[in-house]
Design an enzyme around this catalytic site. Structure first.
Site, mmCIF file in Angstrom:
data_model
loop_
_atom_site.group_PDB
_atom_site.id
_atom_site.type_symbol
_atom_site.label_atom_id
_atom_site.label_comp_id
_atom_site.label_asym_id
_atom_site.label_seq_id
_atom_site.Cartn_x
_atom_site.Cartn_y
_atom_site.Cartn_z
ATOM 1 N N PRO A 188 -1.750 8.351 8.406
ATOM 2 C CA PRO A 188 -1.806 8.849 7.025
ATOM 3 C C PRO A 188 -1.558 7.686 6.068
ATOM 4 O O PRO A 188 -0.435 7.404 5.674
ATOM 5 C CB PRO A 188 -0.669 9.876 6.981
ATOM 6 C CG PRO A 188 0.307 9.385 8.003
ATOM 7 C CD PRO A 188 -0.488 8.698 9.072
ATOM 8 N N ASP A 211 0.909 2.612 6.268
ATOM 9 C CA ASP A 211 1.151 3.865 6.963
ATOM 10 C C ASP A 211 2.339 4.550 6.296
ATOM 11 O O ASP A 211 3.474 4.053 6.354
ATOM 12 C CB ASP A 211 1.446 3.571 8.440
ATOM 13 C CG ASP A 211 1.558 4.825 9.291
ATOM 14 O OD1 ASP A 211 1.860 5.889 8.743
ATOM 15 O OD2 ASP A 211 1.363 4.705 10.521
ATOM 16 N N HIS A 212 2.082 5.695 5.689
ATOM 17 C CA HIS A 212 3.137 6.380 4.933
ATOM 18 C C HIS A 212 4.217 6.968 5.833
ATOM 19 O O HIS A 212 5.267 7.420 5.354
ATOM 20 C CB HIS A 212 2.531 7.491 4.073
ATOM 21 C CG HIS A 212 3.072 7.527 2.682
ATOM 22 N ND1 HIS A 212 4.417 7.420 2.403
ATOM 23 C CD2 HIS A 212 2.463 7.669 1.484
ATOM 24 C CE1 HIS A 212 4.610 7.499 1.097
ATOM 25 N NE2 HIS A 212 3.440 7.628 0.508
ATOM 26 N N ARG A 213 4.005 6.942 7.141
ATOM 27 C CA ARG A 213 5.026 7.451 8.057
ATOM 28 C C ARG A 213 6.173 6.461 8.216
ATOM 29 O O ARG A 213 7.288 6.861 8.558
ATOM 30 C CB ARG A 213 4.407 7.732 9.435
ATOM 31 C CG ARG A 213 3.366 8.830 9.452
ATOM 32 C CD ARG A 213 2.705 8.934 10.815
ATOM 33 N NE ARG A 213 2.001 7.698 11.190
ATOM 34 C CZ ARG A 213 1.350 7.524 12.334
ATOM 35 N NH1 ARG A 213 1.333 8.508 13.228
ATOM 36 N NH2 ARG A 213 0.735 6.382 12.594
#
Length: 476
Positions: A265, A446-448
């Site tokens: 994401p 990566d927004h994680r």
């Protein structure tokens, strides 16, 4: 037969690679070969590789055709003892090929057995001794009992005199080399061999015909296969012009980009940067040392490694693992160091070689390593380790004349920094409008693994370093 037929399995060509495309045979059935002589060119998803033979003898069978994809651990070539009759070998070849699964299952034993014959190492294969390797795998009799097999004689010291006409031709073993010389009208007696004992190699013929660049694919294997060219496409109603198989580098890129888009994401932040001071500083360094001044990418790479030390979340990997109870658990894996990848466009596609331990290098050292890796990548000679060990990627797409890009993260990394072209733009400096050298930085992340604050902090750090390079470099 007086000695055992040797079957050479396609070796492990790199980390996680399970197949390779057979680009070209460098030998033919009936040729006499030496230990460590290149026998085939194969292309993996990462690079072009010449595969050396661990055996000496007579080529009995070539297990594959140019253009075919072969699995690692499957037969590549069968070698018979010198003096053996190839006409009587089919049953022996079949017997040896049938043993391939067992050999693949015991790959570590196979590699140990191969350690004694050559000086070439091919990612876990090849050897280190003086050519004394022997295969001693037990063979079963008709009743199923194991019987001893007499070790094969040592054929590593093949005489090159059989490939010479005394006083006229130098040593030539490969039929490809002979054909190349014949096709280009090159007289072999005028070519000095650069191989062992004066052996004429492919590169010697290329040098003789003025071909400084190594071919990356044989002429015999077309890049575009057109079995259905001329037929009408059912969906569009248009005539099909060609069909191009997706393989090699392009196949690996497609799989990696698809996985990145489907699993990560990602979010993107960007900023315009005044690079005037950086260009002026490099111009001054170039005046002092015209040939030793680092390139702009090396300076930006230095700023990136410094930024990653301050924002280590972007130098990680997001993985899903199995917990002690058998369920899934997710982890963010951090690294003690930075392997900085950079995108390099080659004739064979886009590759990402990485500067290992980039955090330990200054701008000059980074520049040297970037130039070296770019050269070997474009020649198709970068190793799997050089192409698959990055922890963060720097992409200079400004060389293509574009300002920005919504980049796809190089899976399994978690971030990529893109640098656009540097162009003149109106810019406010100390309240006054001026023309400055401006570029755009784009960070996909990566927004994680982190939130926008971390990504913005890293991007702002690199931007500030570009705008004030002297102050930042003095602190590094």
């Amino acid at each position: 037969m007086s000695a055992e037929m040797q079957v050479f399995l396609l070796p492990d060509l790199g980390e996680g690679l399970t197949e390779a495309e057979l680009v070209n045979w460098l030998v033919a059935v009936g040729d006499e070969i030496r230990v460590d002589q290149p026998i085939a060119e194969v292309e993996t998803a990462k690079s072009m590789v010449e595969v050396p033979s661990p055996y000496a003898g007579i080529v009995a069978v070539l297990h594959g055709e140019a253009g075919q994809t072969l699995d690692v651990g499957k037969p590549l070539i069968s070698v018979a003892p010198v003096g053996a009759s190839l006409a009587a070998e089919p049953e022996a070849v079949e017997a040896k090929v049938s043993e391939a699964p067992a050999a693949a299952a015991s790959a570590e034993t196979y590699r140990t057995e191969e350690k004694a014959g050559s000086g070439n190492v091919l990612i876990g294969y090849g050897t280190s001794g003086g050519g004394e390797a022997r295969r001693t795998r037990p063979r079963k009799d008709s009743a199923g009992s194991a019987v001893a097999v007499t070790p094969a004689p040592d054929f590593s010291e093949l005489s090159l005199s059989r490939t010479r006409i005394p006083g006229k031709l130098s040593a030539v073993i490969s039929p490809l080399v002979r054909k190349m010389a014949r096709d280009h009208g090159v007289s072999l007696d005028a070519v000095p061999g650069s191989g062992e004992s004066g052996l004429i190699l492919r590169r010697d013929i290329e040098a003789a015909i003025g071909g400084a660049t190594r071919e990356t694919a044989p002429v015999e294997v077309p890049a575009v296969v057109q079995p259905s060219a001329g037929l009408q496409d059912a969906r569009t109603g248009l005539t099909v012009a060609s069909r191009t198989p997706v393989r090699g580098i392009r196949k690996a890129v497609a799989a990696n980009m698809t996985r990145s888009r489907s699993e990560i994401p990602e979010a993107t932040v960007w900023v315009d940067v005044d690079a005037t001071a950086l260009l002026e500083m490099r111009a001054e360094l170039k005046k002092r040392d015209p040939h030793g001044a680092p390139g702009l990418l090396a300076f930006i790479a230095r700023f990136v490694t410094a930024g990653l030390k301050k924002f280590p979340e972007l130098n990680t990997r997001f993985v899903t693992a199995e917990d002690t109870a058998g369920g899934e658990m997710q982890e963010i894996v951090a690294f003690d160091g930075i392997n900085l990848g950079f995108a390099a466009q080659t004739d064979r596609g886009l590759v990402v070689p990485s500067v290992r331990n980039a955090h330990l290098l200054n701008a000059r050292e980074l520049d040297t390593e970037i130039r070296r890796l770019t050269a070997v990548a474009r020649d198709g000679k970068a190793t799997p380790t050089e192409l698959a060990s990055g922890t963060f990627t720097l992409n200079n797409y400004g060389v293509f004349g574009v300002d920005g890009s919504a980049a796809i993260i190089n899976y399994p990394e978690v971030a990529m920094l893109g640098v656009g072209r540097i162009i003149d733009k109106p810019w406010v400096v100390n309240g006054q409008l001026a023309v400055r050298k401006v570029t755009e930085l784009t960070l996909a992340f990566d927004h994680r693994v982190c939130d926008g604050e971390t990504a913005a902090g890293f991007l702002r750090y690199v931007a500030d370093a570009i705008e004030n390079p002297g102050a930042v470099l003095a602190d590094l």
